[in-house]
Motif scaffolding. Structure first.
Motif, short mmCIF file in Angstrom:
data_model
loop_
_atom_site.label_atom_id
_atom_site.label_comp_id
_atom_site.label_asym_id
_atom_site.label_seq_id
_atom_site.Cartn_x
_atom_site.Cartn_y
_atom_site.Cartn_z
N VAL A 459 0.92 -1.45 0.00
CA VAL A 459 0.13 -0.05 0.04
C VAL A 459 0.87 1.28 -0.06
N GLN A 460 0.36 2.40 -0.32
CA GLN A 460 1.08 3.77 -0.50
C GLN A 460 0.41 4.71 0.25
N LEU A 461 0.76 5.25 1.31
CA LEU A 461 0.09 6.55 1.88
C LEU A 461 0.55 7.74 1.28
N THR A 462 -0.41 8.55 0.77
CA THR A 462 -0.24 9.98 0.30
C THR A 462 -0.86 11.05 0.88
N VAL A 463 -0.45 12.24 0.79
CA VAL A 463 -0.81 13.48 1.32
C VAL A 463 -1.06 14.39 0.14
N GLY A 464 -2.47 15.01 0.11
CA GLY A 464 -2.86 16.02 -0.90
C GLY A 464 -3.50 15.07 -2.02
N ALA A 465 -3.40 13.99 -2.27
CA ALA A 465 -4.09 13.37 -3.36
C ALA A 465 -4.20 11.68 -2.94
N CYS A 466 -4.75 10.84 -3.86
CA CYS A 466 -4.72 9.68 -3.76
C CYS A 466 -3.71 8.83 -4.79
N TRP A 467 -3.10 7.67 -4.73
CA TRP A 467 -2.26 7.14 -5.40
C TRP A 467 -2.97 5.89 -6.23
N GLN A 468 -2.92 6.21 -7.43
CA GLN A 468 -3.54 4.98 -8.38
C GLN A 468 -2.39 4.27 -9.00
N GLY A 469 -2.24 3.20 -8.64
CA GLY A 469 -1.14 2.46 -9.02
C GLY A 469 -1.62 1.43 -9.91
N GLY A 470 -2.99 1.00 -9.74
CA GLY A 470 -3.27 -0.30 -10.69
C GLY A 470 -4.66 0.20 -11.33
N GLU A 471 -4.99 -0.50 -12.40
CA GLU A 471 -6.23 -0.41 -13.22
C GLU A 471 -5.88 0.77 -14.14
N VAL A 472 -4.51 1.30 -14.50
CA VAL A 472 -4.37 2.40 -15.12
C VAL A 472 -3.12 2.04 -15.86
N THR A 473 -2.88 2.57 -17.13
CA THR A 473 -1.52 2.31 -17.78
C THR A 473 -0.35 2.94 -17.32
N LYS A 474 -0.68 3.89 -16.45
CA LYS A 474 0.45 4.93 -15.78
C LYS A 474 0.11 5.25 -14.51
N PRO A 475 0.60 4.68 -13.35
CA PRO A 475 0.29 5.15 -12.19
C PRO A 475 0.56 6.58 -12.00
N ARG A 476 -0.34 7.12 -11.34
CA ARG A 476 -0.52 8.78 -11.27
C ARG A 476 -1.27 9.16 -9.74
N PHE A 477 -1.21 10.36 -9.39
CA PHE A 477 -1.93 11.08 -8.60
C PHE A 477 -3.57 11.22 -8.93
N THR A 478 -4.67 11.00 -8.19
CA THR A 478 -5.74 11.55 -8.65
C THR A 478 -6.56 12.14 -7.23
N GLN A 479 -7.72 12.71 -7.54
CA GLN A 479 -8.47 13.35 -6.54
C GLN A 479 -7.63 14.28 -5.68
N CYS A 480 -7.02 15.29 -6.33
CA CYS A 480 -5.96 16.19 -5.64
C CYS A 480 -6.91 17.03 -5.03
N PHE A 481 -5.90 17.69 -3.74
CA PHE A 481 -6.60 18.47 -3.09
C PHE A 481 -6.43 20.02 -3.29
N ARG A 482 -7.24 20.94 -2.88
CA ARG A 482 -7.05 22.16 -3.20
C ARG A 482 -7.35 23.19 -1.97
N GLY A 483 -6.19 23.46 -1.47
CA GLY A 483 -6.39 24.35 -0.15
C GLY A 483 -5.17 24.39 0.79
N SER A 484 -5.16 24.38 1.76
CA SER A 484 -3.85 24.59 2.87
C SER A 484 -4.05 23.55 3.95
N LEU A 485 -3.03 22.87 4.26
CA LEU A 485 -2.95 22.10 5.11
C LEU A 485 -1.88 22.28 6.31
N SER A 486 -1.90 21.97 7.57
CA SER A 486 -0.68 21.88 8.28
C SER A 486 -0.90 21.10 9.51
N GLY A 487 0.35 20.50 9.99
CA GLY A 487 0.25 19.79 11.00
C GLY A 487 -0.64 18.61 10.84
#
Length: 908
Positions: A459-487
């Motif tokens: 498994v892969q833990l990501t911040v700011g998006a979800c990692w899609q490593g399967g069922e696609v030709t090229k692994p990529r980030f999806t469902q990206c976040f728009r805003g600010s995060l801290s802590g």
């Protein structure tokens, strides 16, 4: 007989004041019928009847009878404008003496004194004062009046007035009436000073103008009065009243109740207000949070490089804020990810988020744990969708393949209000609780799903998006976040208490009420949890005025974020039984938090240590910063000196907290197989401190006092089991307050090691004033400097070695004794006396310069026996050793050298 002279019956004359000739009409001429008879036909005099008349008549030509009327002195029109008197003409009679002369009839003379414009107009009042109400055009605000002392209407009357002050909204007419030419505004100008001058009809101007003071009164408007638009707040001064003179003007209206809301607006400061800007780890330690949390958005560094590609907002007073624009995300390394979340864990983050600008909102992922390859399963994630916060938790398949709670939904205004909020998700499966700014919210929707079947997929833990490593030709980030995060942190195994959550998100600034106990009767008040909104309500107007004057601003940070905090005050009132009631306008003000004096943190101490190698190999190791001192000073400027009486530029020592101190290894990193930095965990007990250790150095962190940091750093030890391979080391110590907002100087410590080769250069280091002598000044200090006892096994070995040495020495003496058998018995007896044993114990202080002595005594490596007293049981002294039995000490100095064993300067 001769006849009488004849003159006109009346005369009219004019004389100008301050002149002496009177102009008569008709002219003064006397006629006599006796002419041209001498004397009788001549005029000898004109006589005036009335002594009060200041005039005289003179004869200019007696023959023709011409005369002239003159003033005996200066004539003043202001004293008398007209004169009337009688005049008669006299002839000369019978002779030159005028005897027997005849006189004419009496003629009336009327004289008018002409005025000279010698006086200037003078105003009746020294100053004029008048008050007018704003917003009106007045025909006559005030009349000024001037007078003139001249006697004539031409010169005594005032024909004109004039305003000499330029650019004023006033005019004046010929009669002195002042009017305004435009509507006056109290807010624009509350008072006018106008200068006015006067002219008489002879155009003579008044020598002095008069001042006219016009005061503008405001139209009575209901509202708050007596408040300042700006309030300066000096850091460290505690609570400061915002409206010490404020009162509510009702314009005579009778009120049944008043409700006022005071709002402190701080959304532009830090994460929504002035909070502590320490690191997440330091804050959690300070608030008593459970240990074991993982910071998923740490500051970028060599060991935490997964956040290096993210965009940070560095303008927030040391707050570590990451901005996501929907195009970037961070992959958390596997070794950092908590492996077993169990049924209890906590996810916490600061988030600032607004509505999605797109027509069809996409999911925006804050945190996602998904399959790294092959498949696209989300094991757990936290995301925003259509201004709803959703937490997904897909449990692993255990025994029964049944539906279980998997998605928890919250719909809150805070999620899309573009403000900072602190979110904590406490999971006690199957119950999940959300805290927003310390307030709990239950999910409005919980959906079930099937558990995830176990697999061998990583498994892969990501911040700011979800990692899609399967069922696609090229692994990529999806469902990206728009805003600010801290802590953003995750803590497995435990959930946080509400007390800890409140501490972690607490504002350090807010509204306050001074002397709460002195509030008037009937005053109700309420604060919101952040103390940024205060609502006060009461029925008595004076009590409400007094209560609002007690409202204060407080900032408990020692070094607050400087800048503006906006205040908004809104008020609603109710009247007694009236359909319409007065309206109170809102007011806006600002609190200006002034720049705090920046502290200068200074680390001082011994910056070079030279120690024997045994100190580094010993069980205690080498104490690096035994003489460490940390102080902090501020430079008081002009503002502060005004209050304290000190001049500008004066250094003052202050006390504040630190949040980390780093001990960095300079040069090559530590070799774990032979050297390390060590700190006893017991040193941290009772303090808000923790420590991490690695080959690159040690970091001590947590919000605590400089004194506690000193105590802990002084207990850091350096161990090196093979100092010969790395004889010299350098360490750099730096400390910080407020997550690097204020940092200390870089204090560098250099360690130098004394080796046995250096020892061999000096035969007697205990006697010679060498570098070693600086460490061990004299023998009497050996026990105090090195109090650690030799282990019992080592003692036995040393005793056996010394016993063996004694046997060898005895055998050697015995051989000498055999070679001298030919000497007499007296000599043998004497030798035997010389070898007479003493039953007292012999304590030998060993300074081992070599591993093996010439006489066969095996000593420990350098440092193991350094400063130890070795007791040799039942040994004897002989005369050549000069035992100091009479002084009560059986301690001798035993040194191994190239010349043999040397005991108290004697060679064996």
């Amino acid at each position: 007989t001769h006849g009488k002279p004849w003159i006109e019956t009346s005369y009219h004359g004019v004389i100008t004041e301050n002149m002496d000739i009177v102009q008569l009409d008709p002219p003064l001429v006397a006629l006599d019928k006796d002419a041209p008879v001498p004397y009788a036909g001549e005029i000898c005099a004109f006589k005036i009847q009335g002594l009060e008349a200041p005039f005289e008549a003179v004869v200019l030509n007696g023959t023709s009878g011409e005369g002239q009327l003159r003033a005996r002195g200066l004539v003043d029109c202001e004293l008398q404008k007209e004169y009337t008197f009688i005049i008669q003409a006299h002839d000369c009679g019978a002779g030159p003496g005028g005897t027997g002369g005849k006189k004419s009839h009496k003629a009336v003379v009327h004289i008018q004194v002409n005025d000279v414009n010698e006086f200037s107009p003078v105003f009746r009042e020294a100053q004029y004062h008048v008050a007018v109400t704003e917003g009106k055009i007045y025909d006559n605000i005030l009349q000024v009046e001037a007078t003139d002392q001249d006697c004539s209407p031409q010169y005594s009357q005032i024909c004109n007035y004039q305003i000499t002050t330029s650019n004023t909204p006033f005019a004046i007419d010929r009669n002195g009436n002042i009017r305004n030419t435009e509507k006056l505004s109290f807010d624009k100008q509350q008072q006018y000073a106008v200068l006015v001058t006067a002219f008489d009809c002879g155009q003579k101007r008044s020598t002095e103008s008069v001042a006219v003071h016009i005061y503008v009164k405001p139209v009575c408007k209901p509202g708050w009065q007596g408040w300042d638009k700006r309030v300066d707040y000096e850091p460290g001064t505690g609570s400061k009243q915002l409206f010490p003179k404020m009162n509510l003007e009702t314009c005579g209206g009778l009120l049944s109740s008043v409700r006022t809301t005071v709002e402190l607006q701080t959304s532009h400061i830090g994460k929504g207000c002035d909070r502590e800007t320490y690191s997440e780890k330091s804050l959690q330690k300070l608030c008593g949070a459970s240990s074991g949390s993982t910071d998923l958005l740490p500051a970028p560094s060599a060991s935490t490089n997964w956040t290096a590609s993210l965009v940070t907002d560095s303008e927030r007073d040391s707050d570590l804020i990451f901005r996501f624009d929907g195009r970037q995300a961070a992959r958390i390394p596997d070794q950092v990810v908590p492996q077993n979340l169990t049924d209890q864990f906590t996810v916490a983050t600061w988030m600032k988020h607004g509505p999605n600008p797109g027509l069809r909102a996409e999911k925006e992922t804050l945190l996602c744990n998904s399959d790294k390859t092959e498949m696209n399963r989300h094991h757990y994630s936290l995301y925003v969708h259509n201004c709803r916060l959703v937490f997904l938790l897909r449990r692993d398949f255990i025994q029964v393949d049944t539906f279980r709670p998997a998605e928890f939904h919250w719909k809150l205004d805070q999620i899309c209000d573009k403000e900072w909020h602190y979110y904590v998700i406490n999971v006690e499966f199957p119950v999940v609780t959300l805290y927003v700014d310390g307030v709990t919210y239950d999910p409005y929707l919980v959906t079930d799903d099937w558990p995830i079947h176990p697999s061998q997929i990583d498994v892969q833990l990501t911040v700011g998006a979800c990692w899609q490593g399967g069922e696609v030709t090229k692994p990529r980030f999806t469902q990206c976040f728009r805003g600010s995060l801290s802590g953003l942190t995750i803590r497995p195994g435990k959930i946080e208490s509400q007390k800890v959550i409140s501490c972690l998100q607490a504002c350090k600034e807010g509204l306050d009420i001074n002397s709460l106990e002195s509030l008037g009767k009937g005053i109700k008040f309420h604060f919101n949890p952040a103390q940024s909104i205060l609502v006060m309500e009461g029925e008595d107007l004076e009590n409400m005025n007094a209560a609002l004057r007690k409202v204060s601003y407080i900032n408990s940070r020692q070094f607050p974020t400087p800048g503006i905090r906006r205040l908004h005050i809104s008020t609603s009132v109710q009247c007694f039984g009236e359909d319409t009631c007065i309206s109170i306008p809102d007011i806006d003000a600002v609190v200006m938090v002034l720049q705090p004096s920046e502290p200068r943190i200074t680390i001082a101490g011994v910056d070079r240590l030279t120690r024997p190698a045994a100190d580094l190999r010993g069980p205690a190791g080498l104490t690096l910063f035994q003489d460490l001192h940390i102080i902090s000073t501020v430079t008081k400027g002009d503002t502060a000196s005004h209050h304290t009486g000190t001049g500008p530029g004066v250094q003052e020592e202050i006390i504040h907290n630190l949040d980390y101190c780093d001990i960095l290894v300079l040069g090559e990193e530590l070799r774990p197989e032979q050297e390390s930095l060590q700190l006893q965990r017991s040193t941290l007990l009772g303090k808000h401190l923790d420590a991490t250790n690695s080959t690159s150095g040690m970091s001590i962190y947590g919000v605590d006092s400089m004194s506690n940091y000193e105590q802990v750093i002084r207990q850091v030890h350096y161990h090196n089991w093979h100092p010969a391979q790395n004889p010299d080391r350098k360490f750099r110590l730096t400390c910080s307050e407020l997550n690097g907002r204020y940092t200390s100087n870089e204090f560098t410590l250099e360690i130098s090691v004394l080796h046995k080769s250096e020892a061999g250069e000096h035969v007697n280091h205990m006697v010679a004033p060498s570098q070693y002598m600086q460490v061990v000044p004299h023998l009497a200090m050996v026990h105090s400097l090195y109090p650690t006892h030799v282990p019992s096994a080592a003692t036995v070995v040393i005793v056996i070695c010394i016993a063996t040495l004694v046997v060898v020495v005895v055998l050697g003496i015995y051989r000498i004794h055999l070679t001298h058998q030919q000497e007499g018995r007296s000599s043998d007896t004497t030798k035997e006396r010389e070898l007479d044993w003493d039953d007292s114990a012999l304590n030998i202080t060993v300074n081992p310069m070599e591993v093996r002595g010439r006489g066969g005594l095996k000593t420990k490596p350098w440092g193991m026996n350094k400063g130890r007293k070795v007791s040799v049981v039942r040994t004897r002294c002989w005369n050549s050793l000069k035992c100091s039995q009479d002084q009560g000490q059986n301690t001798v100095q035993f040194i191994n050298s190239d010349r043999g064993f040397q005991v108290n300067d004697k060679i064996l």
